[in-house]
Design a protein around this motif. Structure first.
Motif, PDB file in Angstrom:
ATOM      1  N   SER A 231      -0.936  11.477   7.081  1.00  0.00           N
ATOM      2  CA  SER A 231      -1.779  10.568   7.859  1.00  0.00           C
ATOM      3  C   SER A 231      -1.367   9.137   7.545  1.00  0.00           C
ATOM      4  O   SER A 231      -0.584   8.895   6.645  1.00  0.00           O
ATOM      5  CB  SER A 231      -3.249  10.771   7.491  1.00  0.00           C
ATOM      6  N   GLY A 232      -1.951   8.225   8.293  1.00  0.00           N
ATOM      7  CA  GLY A 232      -1.620   6.812   8.049  1.00  0.00           C
ATOM      8  C   GLY A 232      -2.548   6.195   7.026  1.00  0.00           C
ATOM      9  O   GLY A 232      -2.486   4.985   6.765  1.00  0.00           O
ATOM     10  N   ALA A 233      -3.423   6.991   6.439  1.00  0.00           N
ATOM     11  CA  ALA A 233      -4.424   6.440   5.514  1.00  0.00           C
ATOM     12  C   ALA A 233      -3.769   5.927   4.230  1.00  0.00           C
ATOM     13  O   ALA A 233      -2.738   6.441   3.796  1.00  0.00           O
ATOM     14  CB  ALA A 233      -5.455   7.508   5.185  1.00  0.00           C
ATOM     15  N   VAL A 234      -4.409   4.934   3.644  1.00  0.00           N
ATOM     16  CA  VAL A 234      -3.913   4.385   2.374  1.00  0.00           C
ATOM     17  C   VAL A 234      -4.355   5.324   1.244  1.00  0.00           C
ATOM     18  O   VAL A 234      -5.517   5.718   1.157  1.00  0.00           O
ATOM     19  CB  VAL A 234      -4.475   2.960   2.163  1.00  0.00           C
ATOM     20  N   THR A 235      -3.400   5.668   0.392  1.00  0.00           N
ATOM     21  CA  THR A 235      -3.738   6.518  -0.771  1.00  0.00           C
ATOM     22  C   THR A 235      -3.666   5.734  -2.072  1.00  0.00           C
ATOM     23  O   THR A 235      -4.174   6.176  -3.091  1.00  0.00           O
ATOM     24  CB  THR A 235      -2.777   7.719  -0.866  1.00  0.00           C
TER      25      THR A 235
ATOM     26  N   ARG B 274      -6.171   2.078   9.935  1.00  0.00           N
ATOM     27  CA  ARG B 274      -5.444   3.113   9.179  1.00  0.00           C
ATOM     28  C   ARG B 274      -6.408   4.096   8.496  1.00  0.00           C
ATOM     29  O   ARG B 274      -6.207   4.467   7.344  1.00  0.00           O
ATOM     30  CB  ARG B 274      -4.504   2.475   8.171  1.00  0.00           C
TER      31      ARG B 274
ATOM     32  N   PHE C  13       0.849  -1.203   0.000  1.00  0.00           N
ATOM     33  CA  PHE C  13       0.000   0.000   0.000  1.00  0.00           C
ATOM     34  C   PHE C  13       0.879   1.246   0.000  1.00  0.00           C
ATOM     35  O   PHE C  13       2.011   1.234   0.492  1.00  0.00           O
ATOM     36  CB  PHE C  13      -0.879   0.020   1.263  1.00  0.00           C
ATOM     37  N   GLU C  14       0.326   2.327  -0.528  1.00  0.00           N
ATOM     38  CA  GLU C  14       0.966   3.638  -0.407  1.00  0.00           C
ATOM     39  C   GLU C  14       0.188   4.424   0.635  1.00  0.00           C
ATOM     40  O   GLU C  14      -1.046   4.324   0.688  1.00  0.00           O
ATOM     41  CB  GLU C  14       0.907   4.384  -1.740  1.00  0.00           C
ATOM     42  N   TYR C  15       0.920   5.217   1.433  1.00  0.00           N
ATOM     43  CA  TYR C  15       0.259   5.962   2.510  1.00  0.00           C
ATOM     44  C   TYR C  15       0.424   7.467   2.305  1.00  0.00           C
ATOM     45  O   TYR C  15       1.388   7.910   1.663  1.00  0.00           O
ATOM     46  CB  TYR C  15       0.857   5.551   3.866  1.00  0.00           C
TER      47      TYR C  15
ATOM     48  N   LEU D   1      -0.240  -3.863   6.280  1.00  0.00           N
ATOM     49  CA  LEU D   1      -0.817  -2.660   6.902  1.00  0.00           C
ATOM     50  C   LEU D   1      -0.095  -2.297   8.204  1.00  0.00           C
ATOM     51  O   LEU D   1      -0.472  -1.366   8.900  1.00  0.00           O
ATOM     52  CB  LEU D   1      -2.311  -2.869   7.182  1.00  0.00           C
TER      53      LEU D   1
END
Ligand code: FAD
Length: 448
Positions: free
Chosen positions: A192-196, A390, A186-188, A225
């Motif tokens: 933030s820690g959210a996945v982009t 996340r 995943f890219e973050y 994650l």
């Protein structure tokens, strides 16, 4: 299909949960005016049904000792019943037939089924149970049975047919399904820690939210994650247990007796309910009369034209290996390690013969050529985790309860558009630290 480089929702896994979420999310987006099925991409490294959903026995039941599981299953049964044709659902009912050590547990299940309006009959006492069972099957002979819970709803569905039914409904709403695409990371976001973005072997897909419905592969995503491998759990007595491994594997053992499925009709010529028996009567070999076990044992079975015979299974066994080292691929019947062997065949066919005379001497018809069985990935308390990690990753980790849980995707879809689900609340990850665990039954199965 060319893989998009950007989409609002990426759903990983084309099993029962990924596909159900995709279809119901498309409906929710349309109904709320927030989008449509074209905002959703399902990706799978294999094909539709490449995981556990594609090999599941397909039993759909309500029978659970845990009130939260029962309510959730009642909701899922409604979804199965909403389109039995598309979901290839056979509403034949389900029976939990038990020995005295489970009598009280099953009695509470019955009471609570009455409370939530889930139709069932409860028979108690050895004599009445035998009478009820011989009323259905004149050759019934299972021993030490003192309670019978007969659920009038539920039954079973044909595994891949139901998945293709769901996929067709999702695609009709504009959902895209890309198979043969493997997620590798995943890219973050930087703040933030959210996945982009979801990184795949065919490029990165930028997205706003991710749903992980990866079945037994969930621990790989847990690692991607960066979620904890071991967790703290508060026990019933308030003691904190540290460093408990988050995941473990059990191997599900199932098979098919290659006889005419019609041989298992009821006395009045109807297709029977799914039968599940747990008993502590000694289990003797149907081949040579030797003792197989004196411990509590259990089996389930149903006539199934899809599998071509009497299909079912017995209690799974725990895989005694570091979960990170367990060979998940190739999965299911293709696995060299996690398929059933002669011991299971001997035991399961003897169990069938213990229950009904018609199965005595039938082991010779067992379908040896068709490999069966498969891994399930379980949480520390063996119950599902449905939660957001996340910030924007919804993980559906069903702890192998899940082919029957077709309704979970519907509830997850509602949560994704902002509506909290009361039914999913007892399955949040935070329950472990808070000690809000589900009650445990006396069943020999880790999923009852
Ligand atoms: C032998 C057996 C019998 C069972 N019988 C029953 C039953 O009778 N009733 C019942 O309710 N439940 C049953 N279960 C449990 C049930 O099958 C599972 O709980 C359920 O199917 C899990 O669904 P899922 O959608 O989460 O995962 P799956 O169906 O396993 O789908 C996960 C998908 O994710 C894909 N994937 C994995 N990694 C990646 C990656 N890196 N990139 C892209 N895609 C990836 C896989 O290819 C797979 O298709 C059974 C399980 C087994 C093993």
């Amino acid at each position: 299909m060319g893989l998009p480089t950007k989409v609002k929702y990426v759903i990983i896994g084309a099993g029962i949960h990924g596909l159900s979420t995709a279809y119901h999310l498309a409906l929710e987006l349309k109904a709320t005016g927030k989008g449509s099925g074209s905002d959703i991409l399902v990706i799978d490294k294999g094909s539709i049904g490449a995981g556990a959903s594609g090999i599941a026995c397909g039993v759909v039941r309500n029978n659970y000792f845990q009130p939260a599981m029962r309510e959730l299953m009642a909701h899922s049964v409604e979804v199965w019943e909403s389109d039995p044709k598309a979901y290839s659902f056979h509403p034949v009912g389900y029976m939990q037939i038990s020995a005295e050590c489970m009598h009280e547990d099953v009695g509470t299940i019955y009471e609570q089924q009455q409370a939530i309006g889930y139709e069932s009959t409860f028979i108690e006492g050895a004599g009445d149970c035998q009478k009820y069972m011989t009323g259905l099957f004149d050759d019934w002979q299972a021993k030490n049975i003192t309670s019978v819970l007969h659920e009038k709803r539920g039954g079973y569905a044909n595994n891949t047919a139901s998945l293709y039914g769901l996929a067709g409904k999702a695609e009709a709403e504009g959902v895209r399904i890309a198979t043969g695409v493997e997620v590798t990371g995943f890219e973050y976001g930087s703040n933030s820690g959210a996945v982009t973005g979801v990184i795949t072997d065919r490029g990165t897909i930028a997205c706003e939210a991710v749903v992980v419905g990866a079945g037994p592969w969930v621990l790989k995503f847990w690692e991607m994650l960066d979620l904890p491998k071991a967790i703290s759990i508060k026990g019933a007595d308030g003691t904190m247990h540290e460093n408990v491994p988050m995941w473990k594997f059990w191997c599900l053992e199932e098979g098919t007796l290659g006889v005419d499925p019609e041989m298992h009709k009821t006395n009045d010529g109807k297709m029977p309910p799914v039968i599940h028996v747990d008993t502590d009567a000694p289990l003797l070999s149907d081949v040579d009369g030797s003792l197989i076990t004196e411990q509590l044992w259990g089996l389930y079975y149903k006539p199934d034209f899809n599998f071509g015979g009497i299909q079912g299974g017995a209690s799974p066994y725990k895989v005694d290996q570091d979960p990170d080292q367990v060979a998940l691929d190739p999965y299911g019947p293709d696995s060299p390690d996690f398929i059933v062997g002669d011991d299971f065949i001997h035991m399961w066919c003897s169990m069938l013969a213990h229950c009904q005379k018609r199965f005595e001497g039938q082991i010779k018809h067992y379908k040896h050529k068709e490999k069966s069985g498969g891994l399930g990935c379980f949480t520390p308390d063996n119950f599902p985790v449905f939660d957001i990690f996340r910030e924007n990753v919804y993980v559906i980790a069903d702890s192998n309860h899940g082919y029957k849980m077709i309704g979970v995707g519907k509830l997850v879809a509602q949560e994704l558009v902002g509506e909290k689900s009361r039914l999913l609340e007892p399955f949040r990850f935070g329950r472990f630290a808070k000690g809000e665990l589900h009650p445990v039954s006396h069943s020999p199965f880790p999923w009852s």
